[in-house]
Design a protein around this motif. Structure first.
Motif, mmCIF file in Angstrom:
data_model
loop_
_atom_site.group_PDB
_atom_site.id
_atom_site.type_symbol
_atom_site.label_atom_id
_atom_site.label_comp_id
_atom_site.label_asym_id
_atom_site.label_seq_id
_atom_site.Cartn_x
_atom_site.Cartn_y
_atom_site.Cartn_z
ATOM 1 N N PHE A 1 0.837 -1.203 0.000
ATOM 2 C CA PHE A 1 0.000 0.000 0.000
ATOM 3 C C PHE A 1 0.869 1.249 0.000
ATOM 4 O O PHE A 1 0.546 2.239 -0.650
ATOM 5 N N MET A 2 1.978 1.189 0.756
ATOM 6 C CA MET A 2 2.826 2.368 0.799
ATOM 7 C C MET A 2 3.515 2.591 -0.535
ATOM 8 O O MET A 2 3.935 3.699 -0.846
ATOM 9 N N ARG B 1 1.996 1.967 -3.403
ATOM 10 C CA ARG B 1 0.880 2.037 -4.344
ATOM 11 C C ARG B 1 0.687 0.738 -5.097
ATOM 12 O O ARG B 1 0.449 0.737 -6.304
ATOM 13 N N ARG B 2 0.862 -0.386 -4.403
ATOM 14 C CA ARG B 2 0.553 -1.672 -5.026
ATOM 15 C C ARG B 2 -0.571 -2.307 -4.241
ATOM 16 O O ARG B 2 -1.039 -1.747 -3.258
ATOM 17 N N LEU B 3 -0.975 -3.486 -4.663
ATOM 18 C CA LEU B 3 -2.047 -4.172 -3.942
ATOM 19 C C LEU B 3 -1.516 -5.280 -3.052
ATOM 20 O O LEU B 3 -2.183 -5.700 -2.122
ATOM 21 N N MET C 1 -3.129 -10.867 -3.573
ATOM 22 C CA MET C 1 -4.579 -10.696 -3.752
ATOM 23 C C MET C 1 -5.293 -11.993 -4.093
ATOM 24 O O MET C 1 -6.504 -12.064 -4.014
ATOM 25 N N PHE D 1 3.891 -2.074 13.157
ATOM 26 C CA PHE D 1 3.623 -1.204 12.017
ATOM 27 C C PHE D 1 4.800 -0.271 11.767
ATOM 28 O O PHE D 1 5.183 -0.034 10.622
ATOM 29 N N TRP E 1 6.743 0.407 8.421
ATOM 30 C CA TRP E 1 6.684 1.772 7.912
ATOM 31 C C TRP E 1 8.094 2.265 7.604
ATOM 32 O O TRP E 1 8.388 2.783 6.516
ATOM 33 N N ALA F 1 9.555 0.800 4.578
ATOM 34 C CA ALA F 1 9.093 1.366 3.309
ATOM 35 C C ALA F 1 9.736 2.716 3.035
ATOM 36 O O ALA F 1 9.851 3.114 1.884
ATOM 37 N N ALA F 2 10.129 3.429 4.090
ATOM 38 C CA ALA F 2 10.513 4.826 3.883
ATOM 39 C C ALA F 2 12.017 5.052 3.823
ATOM 40 O O ALA F 2 12.467 5.882 3.055
#
Ligand code: SF4
Ligand code: SF4
Lengths: 204, 330
Positions: free
Chosen positions: B38-39, B41-43, B46, B289, B293, B296-297
Motif C-alpha cells: 500500500f505504501m 501504491r501496489r495491492l 490478492m 507497524f 513503515w 518502506a521509507a
C-alpha cells in the motif's frame, strides 16, 4: 512569455550550482557535521510521504489476467493478414514487397497463378524467432494486407504457432461476423487517448 | 501437588505463547507485504483467499514441500543446527516477557507470563544475543562467501548494538531498581504521564534503534541486504530451514515490540477507558507497524556507518544519559 524569452539561450540563472560540502578542518566542525547528519528532519518527511500514499490508496496495480491494459494501435505485436471488406478475398496481392524489405529476412511466401489468371498467395509465413517487430513489412504493404495486431499473449509450445498463413489470416467466419478490425494506421491514437491528455507542464 | 500444577500451567502457557507468536509471526508476513504494497501504491497478495489472507497458508505449503538442499561443501550438522538455534532463541526469549495483566479464568488466577524471573530484562537480552549464533553458524557452515560475509556482519552488528541496548536500558533500570519486567510495568501504572518515555526519552530512542538493529530490519538490515550480500547468512538455505530463520526474525520483532511497550510505553496498564490488554495489543501493533513503515521509507546504511553510529554516537549518548540519570537520582 515572449519570443525574446525563448531566444535567450542563457539558462544559467535558473540553475543552482552546488559547490559540494567543505571538508571539516577542526574538531568543532567535525562535531557540527556529525550533529547535522545525525539529526535530520528529512527522515520524517520520508515517513510522512509513504504514510500519505497509504492513506490516499491510489493503487496502480493492474491485476493482469483479470484486468488488461488497452494496447495502443502503435503497438507492434504478432502480425495479421486482413481480408477485403467488400468481397472477403485476401488483400495480399503477392507483390513480395514485405518479403523484400524485411530486415531480418524472416518472411517467406509462395505464389502461383490460379485458373482465373490471378496471382494468389499459397503460402505465407513469418519466422517469429527472427522477426524484430520493426513494422517495415506493414508499412511497405501497398494493400494494407499485413498489419500488426495487438495480441501480446503469445506464449506457446512452438514458436511457429503464430507464424503461418492460417494463423495470421482473418478466419472467414470472423470476417463474416464483421469482426475483422481495420488497422487504424501507424501513429494512430488509442481509443482512450483522451484520458491521458494533460496540460503541458511548460509555462506557455 | 502444587508443584505439579505449576509445571502443567507453565507447559500450557509455553505452548500457548509459542503457537500464538508463531501464528502472529506468520500473519505478520502477510501484514508486512500488504502494508509495504500500500505504501508503494501496489495491492500486494490478492489471489489466495479474500484479499490474499490465505497467502501464508500457500507459503507454508511451499516451504514444507520444497526440496531441502544442503550444499556439497557445507558442514552438515552445523548447517542443520543453525536455523534451529535462531528460532529457539527467539522463542525462548519470550519466556520472561509478560503480555497482559493478570486475569481470573474459572476462579483460577492466571498471570500471562511463562515465568516471572526477577532478572527478566537481563534474561531476554542475553537469550536474544545468543541468537546471533544462528546467523554466525549458518554463515560459516554454508561454504558460500555471501553467507560468510553475512555472518561477519551479523557479529559486527551484534557487538555494536548490544552495547547500546545494554547501556540505554540501564538508566530506566536504575530508576526502577528492578530487572523484572512486571516491576517495570507496575512502576508506570499511574497514567500516561508516568510512562518512562517522558522521563527517559533518550534511552527510549537509543533502545528503539538498538531494537531495529537487533531484529535486523531496515535501516539496519546490513546482514541480509540483497544488493550487497545476496541474502547474507541465509543465502544457501531453502525450504523449512529458511522458514525457521524467518519465523525467528518475526518472533524477535514481536519480542522487541513487547519489550519497548513494557519498558517505555506503560506496558499493559490501562489507559483512561482502554483496558490494559487492549492497550498492550495496540502498542505492540503500533511497533510492528513502525517496523514496516520505516522499511518502506528509509534507505539502509552501510555496515561501517552502523558501527560508526553505534560506537561514536549512540554509546557516548547512552553513557551520558546514565550519568545524568545517576546525578538526578542522588
Ligand atoms: S516486422 Fe520487421 S522483421 Fe518482422 S516480419 Fe515485418 S519487416 Fe520483418
Ligand atoms: S507487401 Fe502486402 S501485398 Fe505485398 S506481398 Fe506483402 S503482404 Fe502481400
Amino acid at each position: 512569455m515572449e519570443l525574446k524569452d525563448f531566444n535567450n539561450r542563457n539558462i544559467a540563472p535558473g540553475y543552482i550550482f552546488f559547490e559540494g560540502e567543505k571538508a571539516p578542518e577542526n574538531g568543532w566542525q567535525i562535531f557540527k557535521r556529525i550533529v547535522k547528519r545525525s539529526i535530520k528532519g528529512e527522515l520524517f518527511v520520508g515517513l510522512w510521504i509513504v504514510f500519505r500514499e497509504m492513506i490516499r490508496f491510489d493503487i496502480h496495480t493492474v491485476q493482469y489476467p483479470a484486468e488488461k491494459l488497452e494496447m495502443s494501435p502503435r503497438y507492434r505485436a504478432i502480425h495479421k493478414l486482413l481480408r477485403l471488406f467488400e468481397s472477403g478475398n485476401e488483400r495480399c496481392i503477392g507483390c513480395g514487397l514485405c518479403e523484400k524489405i524485411c530486415i531480418s529476412n524472416c518472411i517467406r511466401m509462395d505464389t502461383h497463378v490460379d485458373e482465373r489468371s490471378r496471382k494468389v498467395v499459397s503460402e505465407y509465413s513469418i519466422n517469429f524467432g527472427r522477426c524484430i517487430f520493426c513494422g517495415y513489412c506493414a508499412e511497405v504493404c501497398p494493400e494494407l494486407a499485413i498489419v500488426h495486431g495487438s495480441e501480446y499473449e503469445n506464449a506457446s509450445e512452438q514458436r511457429a504457432h503464430f507464424g503461418l498463413k492460417e494463423d495470421m489470416l482473418t478466419p472467414l467466419d470472423t470476417f463474416k461476423a464483421k469482426q475483422q478490425q481495420e488497422f487504424p494506421g501507424f501513429g494512430a491514437l488509442s481509443d482512450n487517448a483522451d484520458e491521458f491528455v494533460k496540460k503541458t507542464p511548460l509555462a506557455y | 501437588m502444587n508443584e505439579t500444577a505449576v509445571v502443567i500451567e507453565t507447559i500450557i502457557k509455553a505452548v500457548i505463547v509459542l503457537s500464538v507468536t508463531a501464528g502472529m509471526g506468520a500473519f505478520a508476513t502477510w501484514i508486512e507485504r500488504k502494508v509495504l504494497a500500500f505504501m508503494q501504491r501496489r495491492l500486494g497478495p490478492m489471489h489466495v483467499g479474500p484479499y490474499g489472507v490465505l497467502q501464508l497458508a500457500a507459503d507454508g505449503i511451499k516451504l514444507f514441500t520444497k526440496e531441502d538442499i544442503i550444499p556439497q561443501n557445507a558442514v552438515k550438522p552445523i548447517f542443520i543446527l543453525a536455523p534451529i538455534i535462531a528460532a529457539t532463541t527467539a522463542f525462548t526469549a519470550m519466556a520472561a516477557v509478560p503480555y497482559f495483566p493478570e486475569f481470573t479464568l474459572f476462579g483460577y488466577k492466571i498471570t500471562p507470563i511463562v515465568s516471572d524471573i526477577n532478572v527478566a530484562v537481563l534474561y531476554v537480552m542475553g537469550v536474544a544475543s545468543v541468537g546471533v549464533y544462528g546467523p554466525l553458524l549458518a554463515g560459516m557452515s554454508s561454504s558460500n562467501k555471501w553467507s560468510l560475509l553475512g555472518a561477519a556482519r551479523a557479529v559486527v552488528q551484534m557487538l555494536s548494538f548490544e552495547v547500546v541496548s545494554g547501556l540505554s536500558i540501564l538508566a530506566p533500570i536504575m530508576m526502577i531498581g528492578s530487572l523484572s519486567l512486571i516491576d517495570i510495568n507496575d512502576y508506570q501504572s499511574s497514567g500516561v504521564t508516568s510512562w518512562l518515555i517522558w522521563k527517559q526519552p533518550l534511552a527510549f530512542l537509543l533502545f528503539a534503534m538498538a531494537g531495529f538493529m537487533e531484529t535486523n530490519r531496515s535501516p539496519f538490515d546490513t546482514i541480509e541486504f540483497e544488493a550487497e550480500v545476496v541474502s547474507g547468512y541465509a543465502t544457501e538455505y531453502s525450504g523449512m530451514r529458511w522458514g525457521l530463520f524467518f519465523v525467528g526474525e518475526y518472533a524477535n520483532m514481536i519480542t522487541v515490540s513487547v519489550l519497548v511497550s513494557i519498558i517505555f510505553m506503560g506496558g499493559y496498564n490501562p489507559i483512561w477507558f482502554i483496558p490494559g490488554a487492549l492497550a498492550m495489543l495496540l502498542k505492540v501493533s503500533f511497533w510492528i507497524f513502525l517496523f514496516l513503515w520505516v522499511r518502506a521509507a528509509w534507505p539502509h546504511i552501510r555496515p561501517d556507518q552502523l558501527m560508526w553510529v553505534c560506537w561514536k554516537v549512540l554509546m557516548p549518548l547512552a553513557v551520558i544519559n546514565i550519568v545524568i540519570t545517576g546525578f538526578a537520582l542522588v
